[in-house]
Every structure is written in C-alpha cells, then in structure tokens.
Write a protein that holds these residues in place. Structure first.
Motif, short mmCIF file in Angstrom:
data_model
loop_
_atom_site.label_atom_id
_atom_site.label_comp_id
_atom_site.label_asym_id
_atom_site.label_seq_id
_atom_site.Cartn_x
_atom_site.Cartn_y
_atom_site.Cartn_z
N LEU A 61 0.83 -1.21 0.00
CA LEU A 61 0.00 0.00 0.00
C LEU A 61 0.86 1.25 0.00
O LEU A 61 0.64 2.17 -0.79
CB LEU A 61 -0.90 0.04 1.24
CG LEU A 61 -2.13 -0.83 1.23
CD1 LEU A 61 -2.93 -0.59 2.51
CD2 LEU A 61 -2.99 -0.52 0.02
N TYR A 62 1.86 1.27 0.89
CA TYR A 62 2.71 2.45 0.98
C TYR A 62 3.54 2.63 -0.29
O TYR A 62 3.81 3.74 -0.73
CB TYR A 62 3.60 2.39 2.23
CG TYR A 62 2.89 2.90 3.46
CD1 TYR A 62 2.80 4.27 3.71
CD2 TYR A 62 2.30 2.04 4.37
CE1 TYR A 62 2.14 4.76 4.83
CE2 TYR A 62 1.64 2.51 5.50
CZ TYR A 62 1.56 3.87 5.72
OH TYR A 62 0.91 4.35 6.82
N GLN A 63 3.94 1.51 -0.88
CA GLN A 63 4.73 1.63 -2.11
C GLN A 63 3.87 2.08 -3.29
O GLN A 63 4.30 2.91 -4.09
CB GLN A 63 5.46 0.31 -2.40
CG GLN A 63 6.70 0.19 -1.52
CD GLN A 63 7.22 -1.23 -1.40
OE1 GLN A 63 6.99 -2.05 -2.29
NE2 GLN A 63 7.88 -1.53 -0.31
N GLU A 84 8.63 1.90 9.21
CA GLU A 84 8.18 1.14 10.38
C GLU A 84 7.42 -0.11 9.96
O GLU A 84 7.49 -1.14 10.63
CB GLU A 84 7.32 2.04 11.29
CG GLU A 84 8.17 3.07 12.00
CD GLU A 84 7.39 3.97 12.95
OE1 GLU A 84 8.02 4.87 13.51
OE2 GLU A 84 6.17 3.77 13.11
N GLU A 85 6.71 -0.04 8.84
CA GLU A 85 6.02 -1.24 8.35
C GLU A 85 7.05 -2.32 8.00
O GLU A 85 6.80 -3.51 8.19
CB GLU A 85 5.16 -0.94 7.11
CG GLU A 85 4.11 0.15 7.27
CD GLU A 85 3.06 -0.13 8.32
OE1 GLU A 85 3.13 -1.15 9.02
OE2 GLU A 85 2.15 0.72 8.44
N THR A 86 8.20 -1.89 7.48
CA THR A 86 9.25 -2.87 7.18
C THR A 86 9.75 -3.53 8.46
O THR A 86 10.03 -4.73 8.48
CB THR A 86 10.43 -2.19 6.45
OG1 THR A 86 9.91 -1.46 5.34
CG2 THR A 86 11.43 -3.21 5.95
N THR A 136 -7.12 2.34 6.62
CA THR A 136 -6.41 1.05 6.69
C THR A 136 -5.74 0.91 8.05
O THR A 136 -5.88 -0.11 8.72
CB THR A 136 -5.34 0.96 5.58
OG1 THR A 136 -5.98 1.14 4.33
CG2 THR A 136 -4.64 -0.39 5.60
N GLU A 137 -5.01 1.95 8.45
CA GLU A 137 -4.28 1.89 9.72
C GLU A 137 -5.24 1.72 10.89
O GLU A 137 -4.96 0.98 11.82
CB GLU A 137 -3.43 3.16 9.90
CG GLU A 137 -2.32 3.33 8.86
CD GLU A 137 -1.15 2.37 9.07
OE1 GLU A 137 -1.22 1.51 9.98
OE2 GLU A 137 -0.19 2.47 8.31
N ARG A 138 -6.38 2.40 10.85
CA ARG A 138 -7.36 2.26 11.93
C ARG A 138 -7.89 0.83 11.99
O ARG A 138 -8.04 0.26 13.06
CB ARG A 138 -8.55 3.18 11.67
CG ARG A 138 -8.33 4.61 12.10
CD ARG A 138 -9.70 5.28 12.27
NE ARG A 138 -9.60 6.70 12.01
CZ ARG A 138 -10.13 7.31 10.95
NH1 ARG A 138 -10.84 6.63 10.07
NH2 ARG A 138 -9.96 8.59 10.78
N ASP A 168 2.23 1.75 16.83
CA ASP A 168 2.75 2.35 15.59
C ASP A 168 1.63 2.62 14.58
O ASP A 168 1.60 3.68 13.95
CB ASP A 168 3.80 1.43 14.94
CG ASP A 168 5.08 1.32 15.76
OD1 ASP A 168 5.27 2.11 16.70
OD2 ASP A 168 5.89 0.42 15.45
N GLU A 169 0.72 1.64 14.42
CA GLU A 169 -0.35 1.81 13.41
C GLU A 169 -1.24 3.01 13.78
O GLU A 169 -1.65 3.77 12.89
CB GLU A 169 -1.24 0.57 13.27
CG GLU A 169 -0.55 -0.78 13.16
CD GLU A 169 0.46 -0.95 12.04
OE1 GLU A 169 0.83 0.03 11.38
OE2 GLU A 169 0.89 -2.10 11.85
N ALA A 170 -1.50 3.18 15.08
CA ALA A 170 -2.32 4.33 15.50
C ALA A 170 -1.63 5.63 15.12
O ALA A 170 -2.27 6.57 14.64
CB ALA A 170 -2.56 4.27 17.01
N ARG A 171 -0.30 5.65 15.27
CA ARG A 171 0.46 6.86 14.91
C ARG A 171 0.45 7.07 13.39
O ARG A 171 0.35 8.20 12.91
CB ARG A 171 1.89 6.75 15.44
CG ARG A 171 2.59 8.09 15.52
CD ARG A 171 3.96 7.99 16.16
NE ARG A 171 4.75 6.95 15.54
CZ ARG A 171 5.13 5.82 16.13
NH1 ARG A 171 4.82 5.60 17.38
NH2 ARG A 171 5.83 4.91 15.47
N HIS A 172 0.50 5.97 12.64
CA HIS A 172 0.45 6.10 11.18
C HIS A 172 -0.89 6.72 10.73
O HIS A 172 -0.92 7.52 9.80
CB HIS A 172 0.62 4.73 10.49
CG HIS A 172 1.93 4.08 10.79
ND1 HIS A 172 2.17 2.75 10.57
CD2 HIS A 172 3.08 4.60 11.31
CE1 HIS A 172 3.42 2.48 10.94
NE2 HIS A 172 3.99 3.58 11.39
N ALA A 173 -1.96 6.30 11.41
CA ALA A 173 -3.28 6.87 11.07
C ALA A 173 -3.27 8.37 11.36
O ALA A 173 -3.71 9.18 10.53
CB ALA A 173 -4.38 6.18 11.88
FE LIG Z 1 0.94 1.13 9.81
#
Ligand SMILES: [Fe+2]
Ligand SMILES: [Fe+2]
Length: 206
Positions: A61-63, A84-86, A136-138, A168-173
């Motif tokens: 998704l990010y790519q 961070e996903e990596t 997605t992150e949520r 981390d995912e919450a922060r990405h959102a």
């Molecule tokens: Fe994430």
C-alpha cells in the motif's frame, strides 16, 4: 514514473522474498520463550502469519502510494511510516520462525492486490489516498486489538510485538490525518473490512 515503477518492482520482489530488517530491537526479544502447548504454538504461529501477511499488504500500500503521489512533503512524511512497516514485517517474520510456523503461501498475491489498491487510491488524489491509508491503519489497529485478546495468554513475546505494532499503526493513522486525509464514505470502509476479512481468514490457514 517509469523509474518509480522499476524501483517499485524491485521493492516488491524484496518484500515478498528477502528477509526484512529492523532498526529498532524486536519487541520482547529479551523475554524467555513460554512453555506453550502444541495447539497454542500453532495457533500463535497462524495468528502471526496473518499479521505478517497484513504487513506485506502495508508495504504494498505504501509503495503503491509512493508511486502515485506527486507531493514531496507527503512522500517524505509517509516514508517514516513505511519504514516502520518494514520493521513490523521483520518482527512478525522472526516470530513466525521462532514458533516453528511458515509465512503465507499467497503473499505475492496479497502484495499484488494491495499494490494495485494503493495505486488506485493514489489516482484519486492525495487527500483520498491519505484517507484510504488512515482508514487502513485504523482497521489494522482494531484487528491487532482482536489478536491481543486471541493470542495465548502466556505468549508474551508475540504479545509484545503485536502491542508495539498497534501503537505504531495508531500513529500512522494520525500522520495520514495530519497530512489532510479525507474521511472515507461508510460503504468504502465496509468494503475494506470485507476484503481484510477474506485476507485474515485465508492467511490463518494458507
Ligand atoms: Fe501502519
Ligand atoms: Fe504495520
């Protein structure tokens, strides 16, 4: 554009076939291995396989997003989340191996599907693209909460990993929202939930 596609293809191959690396230490790496029953161990391995598969999709998704977005500020801001996903990919991969499990056989398929979705969202413009990422992150964060309830209570090592990923995912959102994400319409959110349900149920077995 072509350059981006070639770099994207190279990343895709590495994501699916090469081991990922983590800069941060693996959460819970210093904790002792719990005495799990065979059943608990294979359940934990399957749950971590689902999470690994989710991280493969996050990479894609990010790519896909990075290929489509023209805004250098957004691209740079999202690179941190993407890195961070990596790390998440590396952590879940290590944990699957420790539990004696294996990664999903369908990872190349999931990667391709998520990459296409990321590009599609990118085509709609940055704000919708960011809205798609934020949602997605949520959803991933909610999914990880579910796994914290489902993982064997004694499997502290897996729990540490999932717990840090959830943070981390919450922060990405938040990052995506901070960059101006549009709120997706409810039917789009429902469709995303349905698709991730197919992925999680399938990856638990395959
Ligand atoms: Fe994430
Ligand atoms: Fe992640």
């Amino acid at each position: 554009m072509l350059d981006h596609l070639i770099i994207g293809f190279d990343k895709a191959l590495r994501t699916v076939f090469a081991p990922a690396r983590s800069i941060r230490p693996v959460p819970g790496d210093d904790l002792p291995e719990a005495a799990l029953t065979d059943e608990e161990r294979s359940d934990a391995a399957a749950l971590m396989r689902v999470n690994h598969c989710g991280e493969i999709c996050a990479q894609a998704l990010y790519q896909g997003q990075a290929v489509m977005s023209r805004d250098p500020v957004i691209r740079r801001e999202l690179e941190q989340a993407s890195n961070e996903e990596t790390e998440h990919l590396a952590w879940t991969e290590q944990r699957i191996a420790e539990l004696g499990g294996r990664k999903s056989l369908l990872n190349p398929v999931w990667y391709g599907g998520a990459f296409a979705l990321g590009m599609l969202a990118g085509k709609l413009g940055d704000r919708w693209n960011l809205g798609f990422l934020a949602e997605t992150e949520r959803q991933v964060e909610a999914h990880l909460s579910g796994h914290l309830a489902r993982l064997p209570a004694d499997d502290a090592k897996s729990r540490e990993i999932v717990g840090q990923m959830k943070i981390d995912e919450a922060r990405h959102a938040e990052t995506a929202i901070g960059l101006g994400a549009h709120e997706l319409p409810a039917p789009a959110k429902q469709l995303m939930k349905l698709m991730s349900r197919v992925m999680t149920v399938t990856a638990y077995r395959l």
